[in-house]
Design a protein around this motif. Structure first.
Motif, PDB file in Angstrom:
ATOM      1  N   THR A 183      35.037  13.970  18.293  1.00  0.00           N
ATOM      2  CA  THR A 183      33.800  13.380  18.799  1.00  0.00           C
ATOM      3  C   THR A 183      32.715  14.438  18.955  1.00  0.00           C
ATOM      4  O   THR A 183      31.554  14.229  18.579  1.00  0.00           O
ATOM      5  CB  THR A 183      34.054  12.687  20.152  1.00  0.00           C
ATOM      6  N   ALA A 184      33.087  15.593  19.492  1.00  0.00           N
ATOM      7  CA  ALA A 184      32.107  16.675  19.681  1.00  0.00           C
ATOM      8  C   ALA A 184      31.548  17.138  18.338  1.00  0.00           C
ATOM      9  O   ALA A 184      30.334  17.403  18.210  1.00  0.00           O
ATOM     10  CB  ALA A 184      32.747  17.842  20.420  1.00  0.00           C
ATOM     11  N   ALA A 185      32.403  17.227  17.314  1.00  0.00           N
ATOM     12  CA  ALA A 185      31.929  17.645  15.994  1.00  0.00           C
ATOM     13  C   ALA A 185      30.934  16.640  15.430  1.00  0.00           C
ATOM     14  O   ALA A 185      29.885  17.015  14.885  1.00  0.00           O
ATOM     15  CB  ALA A 185      33.117  17.804  15.041  1.00  0.00           C
ATOM     16  N   VAL A 186      31.246  15.350  15.572  1.00  0.00           N
ATOM     17  CA  VAL A 186      30.338  14.319  15.090  1.00  0.00           C
ATOM     18  C   VAL A 186      29.012  14.388  15.841  1.00  0.00           C
ATOM     19  O   VAL A 186      27.929  14.258  15.257  1.00  0.00           O
ATOM     20  CB  VAL A 186      30.973  12.927  15.228  1.00  0.00           C
ATOM     21  N   CYS A 187      29.086  14.589  17.155  1.00  0.00           N
ATOM     22  CA  CYS A 187      27.863  14.657  17.953  1.00  0.00           C
ATOM     23  C   CYS A 187      26.983  15.830  17.525  1.00  0.00           C
ATOM     24  O   CYS A 187      25.751  15.700  17.447  1.00  0.00           O
ATOM     25  CB  CYS A 187      28.209  14.760  19.440  1.00  0.00           C
ATOM     26  N   ALA A 188      27.589  16.976  17.253  1.00  0.00           N
ATOM     27  CA  ALA A 188      26.806  18.135  16.811  1.00  0.00           C
ATOM     28  C   ALA A 188      26.092  17.834  15.501  1.00  0.00           C
ATOM     29  O   ALA A 188      24.898  18.142  15.332  1.00  0.00           O
ATOM     30  CB  ALA A 188      27.719  19.351  16.660  1.00  0.00           C
ATOM     31  N   LEU A 189      26.799  17.212  14.567  1.00  0.00           N
ATOM     32  CA  LEU A 189      26.175  16.852  13.291  1.00  0.00           C
ATOM     33  C   LEU A 189      25.056  15.837  13.505  1.00  0.00           C
ATOM     34  O   LEU A 189      23.992  15.926  12.894  1.00  0.00           O
ATOM     35  CB  LEU A 189      27.234  16.287  12.350  1.00  0.00           C
ATOM     36  N   ALA A 190      25.299  14.858  14.399  1.00  0.00           N
ATOM     37  CA  ALA A 190      24.305  13.815  14.645  1.00  0.00           C
ATOM     38  C   ALA A 190      23.021  14.400  15.226  1.00  0.00           C
ATOM     39  O   ALA A 190      21.911  13.989  14.865  1.00  0.00           O
ATOM     40  CB  ALA A 190      24.877  12.753  15.579  1.00  0.00           C
ATOM     41  N   ILE A 191      23.162  15.363  16.121  1.00  0.00           N
ATOM     42  CA  ILE A 191      21.977  16.004  16.698  1.00  0.00           C
ATOM     43  C   ILE A 191      21.177  16.703  15.600  1.00  0.00           C
ATOM     44  O   ILE A 191      19.948  16.593  15.528  1.00  0.00           O
ATOM     45  CB  ILE A 191      22.370  17.004  17.795  1.00  0.00           C
ATOM     46  N   GLU A 192      21.864  17.422  14.734  1.00  0.00           N
ATOM     47  CA  GLU A 192      21.182  18.128  13.655  1.00  0.00           C
ATOM     48  C   GLU A 192      20.446  17.157  12.733  1.00  0.00           C
ATOM     49  O   GLU A 192      19.391  17.479  12.175  1.00  0.00           O
ATOM     50  CB  GLU A 192      22.194  18.948  12.855  1.00  0.00           C
ATOM     51  N   ALA A 193      21.000  15.929  12.607  1.00  0.00           N
ATOM     52  CA  ALA A 193      20.376  14.923  11.744  1.00  0.00           C
ATOM     53  C   ALA A 193      19.259  14.164  12.444  1.00  0.00           C
ATOM     54  O   ALA A 193      18.597  13.338  11.817  1.00  0.00           O
ATOM     55  CB  ALA A 193      21.434  13.939  11.255  1.00  0.00           C
ATOM     56  N   GLY A 194      19.064  14.428  13.743  1.00  0.00           N
ATOM     57  CA  GLY A 194      17.944  13.809  14.440  1.00  0.00           C
ATOM     58  C   GLY A 194      18.292  12.795  15.500  1.00  0.00           C
ATOM     59  O   GLY A 194      17.405  12.094  16.002  1.00  0.00           O
TER      60      GLY A 194
END
Length: 296
Positions: free
Chosen positions: A257-268
């Motif tokens: 979940t944390a990995a997905v969240c980090a990617l999601a933040i980078e995507a906006g």
């Protein structure tokens, strides 16, 4: 599909100073509180109002900006209750949380519902947001309620209902089709009197989507964000994370979940909807820090 909305990357939804939110200033974290006996990862743990209040206080201490209170499980295969039962679950917990936690700097409370009567009663009782997994499809009257109250409205992509969604996970281009479906739902909401400034998009990870569909959507989040609406992403403990990591237990999926969240933040992504607030708040602050976004 042709739409009247802007395709620029600047957010259509303005800042919400009365709710302590400034889009683009930092990433906001929404804590999930399920007052249900049958939610997929924590069903029954916070079913009583007192247990919901304890969890709300814990999430506030951990840094939650919003709390998302839900009385109807929307996991695949979940049984649906009626509006009266949903209200009987939600309103006592909402009243207790609002009474105990509504001082200066208190969190905004979102209600996770697709039913107009539940949304209306909860907003009248002090809720701030409505989070609708069906984007108005299940009960179109909810759009009139949201328009009347002028509250933020999370418009989430899904297909079917809890019993049928897995059979409807068929796409030629999942990113393009989710975008078009959200644009269509946005047009319907605008026609019902909801303002563009109230809308927040959610791609609906895990709803009528296979593991590969979810991964493709994550790769394409920036495409959705380019439409200009604030973006909420809810990956928390989802089945696709378990599939990738071979973790059958939802509560063992924190790091995924944390990995997905980090990617999601980078995507906006502007808002992350999660169960594990503390670790995800730290994740968001670290990614924001790397990106040069000031903390709270």
């Amino acid at each position: 599909m042709t739409s009247s909305r802007s395709s620029s990357s600047s957010p259509i939804c303005p800042d919400l100073p009365e709710q302590g939110l400034t889009w683009g200033a930092r990433t906001y974290v929404m804590g999930v509180i399920n007052v249900t006996p049958d939610s997929f990862s924590d069903g029954g743990r916070f079913e009583s109002p007192d247990a919901a209040l304890r969890q709300a206080r814990r999430m506030i201490r951990q840094g939650a900006d919003l709390l998302d209170l839900g009385g109807q499980s929307t996991r695949p295969g979940a049984a649906e209750i009626d509006a009266e039962e949903e209200l009987a679950r939600v309103l006592p917990a909402l009243a207790l949380i609002r009474s105990a936690c509504s001082g200066a700097g208190g969190p905004r409370v979102s209600i996770d519902t697709f039913r107009a009567p539940v949304a209306a009663a909860a907003l009248a009782a002090g809720a701030h947001w409505i989070n609708d997994v069906s984007a108005g499809r299940r009960d179109p009257e909810i759009l009139s309620v949201v328009a009347e109250f002028g509250c933020p409205y999370v418009l989430m992509h899904s297909r079917g209902d809890s019993r049928s969604m897995d059979d409807l996970a068929t796409y030629n281009d999942v990113v393009a089709e989710v975008r078009e479906d959200l644009l269509r739902a946005t047009d319907i909401a605008l026609a019902a009197g909801v303002s563009a400034e109230q809308l927040i998009w959610d791609p609906g990870l895990g709803f009528a989507k296979t593991t590969e569909h979810n991964l493709s959507l994550l790769r394409g989040l920036a495409v959705l964000r380019q439409q200009g609406f604030p973006l909420l992403v809810g990956p928390s403990r989802k089945r696709f994370i378990g599939a990738v990591l071979n973790q059958p237990s939802p509560r063992s999926r924190l790091w995924g979940t944390a990995a997905v969240c980090a990617l999601a933040i980078e995507a906006g992504a502007d808002v992350l909807r999660v169960h594990d607030v503390g670790p995800i708040v730290q994740t968001a602050r670290m990614v924001d820090g790397i990106r040069g976004v000031p903390g709270p």
